[in-house]
Enzyme design. Structure first.
Site, PDB file in Angstrom:
ATOM      1  N   GLU A 182     -33.874   1.539 -51.396  1.00 27.24           N
ATOM      2  CA  GLU A 182     -33.150   0.933 -50.281  1.00 27.24           C
ATOM      3  C   GLU A 182     -32.754   1.995 -49.260  1.00 27.24           C
ATOM      4  O   GLU A 182     -31.982   2.893 -49.552  1.00 27.24           O
ATOM      5  CB  GLU A 182     -31.891   0.232 -50.831  1.00 27.24           C
ATOM      6  CG  GLU A 182     -30.922  -0.223 -49.756  1.00 27.24           C
ATOM      7  CD  GLU A 182     -29.621  -0.779 -50.337  1.00 27.24           C
ATOM      8  OE1 GLU A 182     -29.505  -0.859 -51.576  1.00 27.24           O
ATOM      9  OE2 GLU A 182     -28.738  -1.133 -49.548  1.00 27.24           O
ATOM     10  N   ASP A 186     -24.701  -5.684 -51.605  1.00 27.89           N
ATOM     11  CA  ASP A 186     -25.899  -5.667 -50.771  1.00 27.89           C
ATOM     12  C   ASP A 186     -27.119  -5.208 -51.569  1.00 27.89           C
ATOM     13  O   ASP A 186     -28.213  -5.736 -51.402  1.00 27.89           O
ATOM     14  CB  ASP A 186     -25.706  -4.734 -49.563  1.00 27.89           C
ATOM     15  CG  ASP A 186     -24.933  -5.431 -48.457  1.00 27.89           C
ATOM     16  OD1 ASP A 186     -24.928  -6.686 -48.451  1.00 27.89           O
ATOM     17  OD2 ASP A 186     -24.323  -4.738 -47.629  1.00 27.89           O
ATOM     18  N   ASP A 193     -28.554   0.386 -53.910  1.00 27.77           N
ATOM     19  CA  ASP A 193     -27.151   0.750 -54.092  1.00 27.77           C
ATOM     20  C   ASP A 193     -26.484  -0.135 -55.136  1.00 27.77           C
ATOM     21  O   ASP A 193     -26.836  -1.305 -55.278  1.00 27.77           O
ATOM     22  CB  ASP A 193     -26.391   0.570 -52.765  1.00 27.77           C
ATOM     23  CG  ASP A 193     -26.863   1.559 -51.709  1.00 27.77           C
ATOM     24  OD1 ASP A 193     -27.580   2.505 -52.077  1.00 27.77           O
ATOM     25  OD2 ASP A 193     -26.509   1.367 -50.530  1.00 27.77           O
ATOM     26  N   ASP A 245     -24.061  -2.021 -55.296  1.00 31.15           N
ATOM     27  CA  ASP A 245     -23.065  -2.895 -54.677  1.00 31.15           C
ATOM     28  C   ASP A 245     -23.688  -4.261 -54.369  1.00 31.15           C
ATOM     29  O   ASP A 245     -24.844  -4.518 -54.716  1.00 31.15           O
ATOM     30  CB  ASP A 245     -22.475  -2.250 -53.411  1.00 31.15           C
ATOM     31  CG  ASP A 245     -23.536  -2.021 -52.333  1.00 31.15           C
ATOM     32  OD1 ASP A 245     -24.667  -2.548 -52.473  1.00 31.15           O
ATOM     33  OD2 ASP A 245     -23.240  -1.317 -51.356  1.00 31.15           O
TER      34      ASP A 245
END
Ligand code: 0RA
Length: 652
Positions: A436, A518, A514, A516
């Site tokens: 990402e 997203d 990541d 998280d």
């Protein structure tokens, strides 16, 4: 005379016992040969094996209720209201029939002359395997007004079948404790059992299956429980799968018949999406590799729709050639047939080989579809219009592709410019990281072992293929980068959308995003692409997700990466003793916050990293969930995320 018989019995008894011991030993020595593996999958397979016996009893017409309980100690109880396993004396084996069923390999259906065994887990090995792989198993049978019981340890009877009371009902109850010296996982997952039992309820209309989790208590003291029951079988199943898709026509085209002695049940829906979703079953087994029943279905669908469109002159003004795939865009269908002696072929033994099935399914589907189209001209026109649209889009996509290829001197075969390839060329050893963002991509490029690890940075969120037209998805730059880097071609064959993975360049494809919300979203978008366009890569076990740490905790000289809140708490407890002041911890929200060395040692180094392998346990359920997660409806998505969220509690 009496003496002689007894001696004979003794001889038979010891002979058959030796057989039993050898059988059970074989199962315990090579459990994977019988139940697939000894991890989570095999553990759950035990339940399916036991439930299958009850399903057989239901298919024979003697049982309509099955209860499955996950007990507090992770043992399982399966109970049905069938006839009960016979308990009378089995002359040849010289023991109770019940004991034979429970201890002799493949003895399950032997007494049931006349009715053929149609269900059966993928391995269909019988309940004696479950017994052999359980430290303890207890069977209770209610029949002939009595209650019988026998207990086994690792497959060996602890005592002869004994009468323990009376009963005014009939049925079988099995409780087993999976052997902790065999299985590497011992904790049952509610949702895995839930999706298979739900599927079984849809596949066997009228049957009630109740699942209870005795480990989870509700506020009122009762236990978590769910009942699966479908009156209309596949008709409801296909609606369940398509729940989050916008329907093209509201009807379900439903077929429930028998052709050439083969029971055929099919449900078809058309939605406004661009994907084809076929789910096929033989004897309740999901045939993910397809086979002759699917071939019969496709043949009937193409022929019948084409003939209808031709006859009604709808194709007269259409200039493009219509291909088989065009008839299946936006189609969701479930096909379930029962075959007495199925031949399973293919890599995962889930491809039906029986030739006689093609004609049976073709005939059943052809007749019913023809009838539907004639009776519903308005709906028929909507279907044919969609077919024409699909053909035009496919045609446009091919033209665009040809243009691109003509422009490129390499014949369109070059690798994406963003790819940092590895030096090794053996796909078995090579890994591709889909990363990402460019900044994390940079860290990954510096941190990797360039011999076997390739990096492809992705620009944030890739296209949601669930909402895109087929050729639009393939033309999107990020998606094209993924499949060209992999060496996979999609839909270049004239008549097919199928991907070709013969030239696959990496056999480990690792999504690295990541830690998280997203990042999870991007994981899902990428998985959706693979699930819809190159499912073979998931089926072959090539797709993984990397797990970067959530925290780096530091105190004095001690420093530790933490992957969970629990890990972090443990660190604080261990190093924070007697201290009032906060102990330092860094929350890694992005991969980019780690330097290349940190990224290598926590997330990329094969010696220390932990990868999550993506598998498809239940394709129909996966279809339902992907369309829900990626579709238009917000409410069910929010609910799902709230129930399954990993990061929600940490970051908000
Ligand atoms: C063999 C014969 C009969 C029933 C069964 C097996 C049977 C097995 C299982 C396993 C779980 N539940 C089951 N229910 C029945 C028929 C015996 C008869 O004729 O009554």
């Amino acid at each position: 005379m009496a003496q002689e018989t007894e001696n004979q019995n003794k001889e038979n008894y010891s002979a058959s016992n030796i057989q039993v011991l050898e059988g059970l030993e074989a199962v315990r020595k090579r459990p994977a040969m019988y139940i697939g593996d000894t991890s989570l999958k095999g553990l759950h397979h035990l339940v399916y094996e036991v439930v299958d016996n009850s399903i057989d009893e239901a298919l024979a017409g003697y049982c309509n209720h099955i209860e499955v309980e996950i007990n507090a100690d992770n043992s399982i109880t399966v109970q049905d209201n069938g006839r009960g396993i016979p308990t009378d004396w089995h002359e040849k084996e010289n023991k109770s029939a019940l004991e034979v069923v429970m201890t002799v390999l493949h003895a399950g259906g032997k007494f049931d002359k006349g009715s053929y065994k149609v269900s059966g887990g993928l391995h269909g090995v019988g309940v004696s395997c479950v017994n052999a792989l359980s430290t303890k198993m207890i069977t209770e049978v209610a029949r002939d007004g009595k209650l019988f019981e026998q207990e086994y340890h690792r497959g060996h009877p602890v005592y002869a079948v004994r009468e323990i009371g009376s009963s005014d009902r009939t049925g079988t109850k099995q409780t087993f404790w999976p052997d902790d010296t065999i299985f590497t996982e011992l904790t049952y997952h509610y949702d895995i059992l839930q999706s298979r039992l739900r599927e079984l309820a849809y596949l066997n209309a009228g049957l009630t299956i109740k699942l209870t989790d005795n480990r989870v208590q509700n506020e009122d003291g009762s236990y978590k429980t769910e009942i699966f029951h479908s009156e209309e079988g596949l008709k409801e199943f296909v609606q369940f799968i398509d729940q989050s898709r916008e329907e093209l026509i509201p009807d379900v085209i439903y077929i429930n018949t028998e052709k050439q002695g083969i029971p055929v049940e099919v449900a078809i829906m058309y939605n406004t999406s661009y994907s084809e979703n076929l789910h096929s079953y033989v004897n309740n087994i999901n045939t993910i590799e397809g086979g002759t029943h699917l071939a019969g279905f496709r043949r009937a669908l193409t022929r019948t729709l084409k003939k209808y469109a031709d006859d009604s002159k709808m194709l007269d003004k259409v200039k493009v050639e219509i291909a088989g795939d065009d008839f299946r865009e936006g189609l969701t269908a479930v096909i379930s047939i029962k075959v007495a002696e199925p031949q399973f072929e293919g890599q995962t033994k889930t491809k039906l080989g029986n030739k006689e099935v093609v004609g049976a399914v073709d005939q059943a589907v052809g007749e019913a579809l023809k009838y539907y189209l004639e009776e519903h001209p308005k709906e028929a026109k909507m279907i044919v219009d969609k077919v024409i649209l699909a053909a035009s889009a496919r045609h446009a996509a091919r033209k665009a592709r040809e243009m691109v290829q003509r422009k490129s001197p390499m014949g369109g075969g070059g690798l994406p410019g963003k790819l940092a390839d590895c030096s090794d060329k053996n796909p078995d050893l090579c890994e591709l990281f889909l990363v990402e963002g460019d900044s994390a991509g940079g860290s990954a490029k510096s941190g990797r072992d360039r011999k076997f690890q390739a990096i492809l940075p992705l620009r944030g969120k890739i296209l949601n293929v669930e909402k895109a037209m087929y050729h639009k998805a393939l033309e999107s730059e990020e998606i094209r980068n993924i499949y060209t880097a992999l060496g996979v071609t999609i839909g270049t064959e004239e008549d097919s959308k199928e991907a070709n993975i013969d030239k696959l360049r990496y056999k480990k494809i690792i999504i690295m995003t990541d830690a998280d919300v997203d990042g999870s979203h991007i994981d899902t978008l990428i998985m959706t692409f693979f699930f819809r366009y190159i499912p073979q890569l998931i089926q072959n076990g090539y797709l993984y997700i990397a797990t970067p740490p959530l925290y780096l905790c530091k105190k004095g000289k001690a420093s530790e990466y933490c992957w969970t809140e629990d890990d972090k708490q443990k660190f604080i407890e261990e190093y924070g003793k007697g201290e009032e002041s906060a102990i330092h911890s860094q929350r890694y929200k992005g991969l980019g916050e780690m330097n290349p060395e940190q990224l290598w040692e926590t997330t990329m180094n094969p010696e220390f990293r932990m990868l999550k392998q993506i598998t498809i346990d239940n394709a129909a359920e996966a279809d339902h969930i992907f369309s829900m997660l990626m579709g238009e409806d917000v409410a069910p998505r929010r609910e799902f995320i709230e129930e399954n969220a990993t990061y929600a509690n940490i970051d908000t």
